[in-house]
Design an enzyme around this catalytic site. Structure first.
Site, PDB file in Angstrom:
ATOM      1  N   LYS A 116      -2.404   2.992   5.473  1.00  0.00           N
ATOM      2  CA  LYS A 116      -2.341   3.067   4.018  1.00  0.00           C
ATOM      3  C   LYS A 116      -1.623   4.319   3.522  1.00  0.00           C
ATOM      4  CE  LYS A 116      -6.369   0.182   2.959  1.00  0.00           C
ATOM      5  NZ  LYS A 116      -6.470  -0.427   4.284  1.00  0.00           N
ATOM      6  N   GLU A 200      -8.265   7.905  -3.599  1.00  0.00           N
ATOM      7  CA  GLU A 200      -7.659   7.282  -4.767  1.00  0.00           C
ATOM      8  C   GLU A 200      -8.570   7.459  -5.970  1.00  0.00           C
ATOM      9  OE1 GLU A 200      -6.917   3.189  -3.936  1.00  0.00           O
ATOM     10  OE2 GLU A 200      -5.199   3.587  -2.637  1.00  0.00           O
ATOM     11  N   HIS A 235     -16.276  -5.835  -1.846  1.00  0.00           N
ATOM     12  CA  HIS A 235     -14.859  -5.813  -1.462  1.00  0.00           C
ATOM     13  C   HIS A 235     -14.407  -7.087  -0.749  1.00  0.00           C
ATOM     14  CE1 HIS A 235     -14.957  -1.624  -2.649  1.00  0.00           C
ATOM     15  NE2 HIS A 235     -15.882  -1.368  -1.744  1.00  0.00           N
ATOM     16  N   ARG A 297       0.803 -11.024   6.605  1.00  0.00           N
ATOM     17  CA  ARG A 297       0.395 -12.299   7.203  1.00  0.00           C
ATOM     18  C   ARG A 297       0.166 -13.304   6.090  1.00  0.00           C
ATOM     19  NH1 ARG A 297      -4.790 -12.207   5.458  1.00  0.00           N
ATOM     20  NH2 ARG A 297      -5.905 -10.220   5.489  1.00  0.00           N
TER      21      ARG A 297
END
Length: 628
Positions: A116, A200, A235, A297
């Site tokens: 990330k 973040e 999540h 994907r």
């Protein structure tokens, strides 16, 4: 064109790929573990190869076995589906080095987007908006704490190699940062072998917006519009839809163009998804939508994009992997109507969404919707893998029509005897906030108790059960006559018997009126049971009184296994004193860990569990004798 394809996956996605391959005249090869020897994807393929024991780490995650199976059967290509090895760059490269075609993103693209922190830097350079935060190389706790303080709380800690909701912690206050960082790193190290993190800014009204992209080896990249996956639990996506509610054309053009720039930045080929987080506190605006990550994907939720565009994304994958160009240009792609998808799982929302694996004895599915499944009557939902039963996809002329179609499906289908999240899905889609598009990723959490409660049978449900029993009896079925006569009661002197019948659900008796009028509520006879569905919940009524429950229960201190699984940690020993809520052991099943805790203060006795041992559902693992 590829002549023979090996699918390196299982379950509904393997069946989905086999269906398209067959329509294109491509022969298919399935792989399977011990647990999947009789699975639908094995029965559906032209050939099947056994690749090992039931645990995924010894079968579906062993790349060498999969490549060997392709060589053995003469398959030219490998399609990884999603999950397992689908985003493993080393495996993708090994497939190519073995002289086989990899039906997926290039290994270089997977690597570029796999971490990330590196991906965010790359996206920033490509002009793709990213969430304010920190993705630097200094990973000391002191520096991370300093950066979190500067960003401002709440802040989100994310593992750089994370995914699937793991390795993420929301921190609301400065004093909680270091403990949350330690917990996040520990989980990331165990799950991904990498405990580096990024920070973040926490978005207070977050929407999960993602864009389907597709590239080919000729330099073409297109987008197939956006999806909204904001309805999540911990999540994990629950409901997905396309397009996104509240998305105007100007914002759509900007965010989709940013997604195409992201794909081009890594020379992308095949199907991919650019995930964004939107600050929806003032509606969807392009200047408040930020890059999160790229999934290199095919996504679980790809069918909603197929439904609104008329494109078969698996067919596109196979064509592009064969060297062809993308079949359509950007200006040939259109949005037609609205599509919504729900993930039907074998899990019990009322018990913290514990998986409920087991044999499926009876299925009634409404086939007016698109259904992606690998489960038929007589199949078993295995404790070794994700407990998904099916994906239900409904298309309508607009969002209201798609929602109503999904609610209708949930009310006209059942699967027995295992417990599912069907009623939970109904309650989610029927929320007033969801229906008007006022949603964010915290909506389910804020309404959790209401969404997961087990309803008592309404009078309408009981009347429907009575009508169904009467119809069955009038049809001359033997059990109906016998049970009807045995169940009649309400006699009084010189009076006619009342046409009522006793039925039983969850150890409670209910009286039903056998002269009730027919309603449009769904009811059916399943063996010796009457099944009535209302608001997605299938009430199952037995015609005979239930047998007495077993002696072991949490109330008397017995710690029972909530599902079949493997004991991965035992924190206590025989004779230990424990306090209420103290963790006793951890059970692993279906890729999830479940902590078992003491119900009250007491002493551990009859410890039967050991680390590494396999246990069956409702096995007594230990007993906590209450303190005097």
């Amino acid at each position: 064109m590829i002549a023979k394809l090996l699918i390196a996956n299982r379950g509904e996605i393997a069946c989905r790929i086999i269906r398209t391959a067959r329509s294109m005249g491509i022969a298919t090869v399935a792989v399977y573990s011990d647990a999947d020897a009789k699975a639908l994807h094995v029965r559906s393929a032209d050939e099947a190869v056994h690749i090992g024991p039931s645990p995924a780490a010894e079968s579906y995650l062993v790349g060498e076995k999969i490549i060997a199976a392709a060589k053995q059967t003469g398959a030219e290509a490998i399609h990884p589906g999603y999950g397992f090895l689908s985003e493993n760059a080393d495996f993708a490269q090994a497939v190519q080095e073995a002289g086989l075609i990899w039906v997926g993103a290039p290994p270089s693209s997977i690597r570029a987007m796999g971490l990330k922190d590196a991906a965010k830097k790359l996206m920033r350079e490509a002009g793709v908006p990213v969430t304010p935060g920190y993705d630097g190389d200094d990973q000391s706790a002191e520096r991370l704490k300093q950066e979190a303080d500067a960003i401002g709380y709440p802040v989100l800690i994310k593992a750089v190699a994370g995914g699937g909701g793991k390795g993420m912690r929301k921190v609301d206050a400065e004093d909680d940062f270091l403990s949350s960082l330690e917990s996040c790193r520990r989980e990331a190290k165990a799950s991904f072998g990498n405990d580096d993190v990024i920070l973040e800014k926490w978005i207070t009204s977050p929407r999960h917006i993602e864009v389907q992209v597709f590239g080919d080896s000729h330099g073409n990249v297109v987008h197939l519009f956006e999806r909204d996956c904001s309805l999540q639990r911990r999540h994990q996506k629950v409901i997905e839809e396309a397009p996104a509610p509240g998305m105007d054309e100007a914002t759509r053009e900007e965010i989709c163009a940013a997604a195409v720039r992201a794909a081009k930045a890594v020379d992308y080929e095949g199907a991919g998804t650019i995930e964004f987080i939107a600050d929806a506190s003032e509606g969807l605006r392009a200047d408040r939508i930020f890059f999160m990550e790229m999934n290199t994907r095919l996504q679980v939720e790809h069918p909603v994009t197929e439904e609104i565009t008329g494109v078969d994304l698996v067919e596109w994958q196979l064509r592009v992997a064969s060297g062809e160009a993308i079949p359509l240009k950007q200006d040939e792609l259109r949005i037609e109507g609205w599509a919504i998808e729900a993930r039907l799982y074998a899990e019990d929302p009322a018990k913290g969404f514990l998986p409920s694996p087991g044999r499926v004895e009876s299925i009634l599915f409404d086939y007016r919707a698109r259904l992606e499944t690998a489960v038929e009557e007589g199949d078993t939902v295995s404790p070794f893998y994700d407990p998904m039963i099916a994906k239900v996809i409904c298309h309508g002329t607009d969002r209201d029509a798609a929602i109503e179609a999904l609610l209708s499906w949930l009310d006209n289908s059942f699967i027995l005897p295992i417990t599912t999240n069907k009623a939970f899905l109904y309650a989610c889609v029927d929320m007033p906030e969801f229906k008007v598009g006022d949603l964010d990723t915290g909506l389910i959490e804020r309404n959790d108790d209401e969404l997961t409660s087990v309803p008592s049978p309404s009078q309408r449900v009981l009347d429907a059960a009575g009508w169904r029993i009467r119809e069955h009896q009038l049809a001359g079925h033997e059990w109906g006559d016998r049970e009807f006569e045995k169940g009649l009661f309400g006699f009084r002197l010189n009076a006619k018997a009342e046409p009522r019948h006793a039925i039983y659900a969850r150890n409670e008796a209910h009286l039903v009126d056998l002269q009730a009028l027919q309603d449009d509520i769904t009811s059916d006879i399943d063996g010796d049971s009457v099944v009535v569905t209302e608001r997605g919940y299938s009430h199952v009524f037995g015609l005979n009184p239930p047998h007495g429950a077993g002696a072991a229960s949490a109330a008397n201190g017995a710690i029972l296994a909530p599902m079949p699984g493997k004991v991965i940690a035992v924190d206590v020993a025989e004779g230990d004193a424990v306090t209420a809520g103290q963790r006793l052991m951890v059970l692993e099943a279906m890729k999830m860990e479940h902590a078992l805790t003491a119900p009250f203060d007491g002493t551990v006795t009859d410890l039967a569990a050991s680390e590494g041992g396999q246990v069956q559902v409702e096995a007594v693992l230990c007993v906590v004798e209450p303190a005097e």
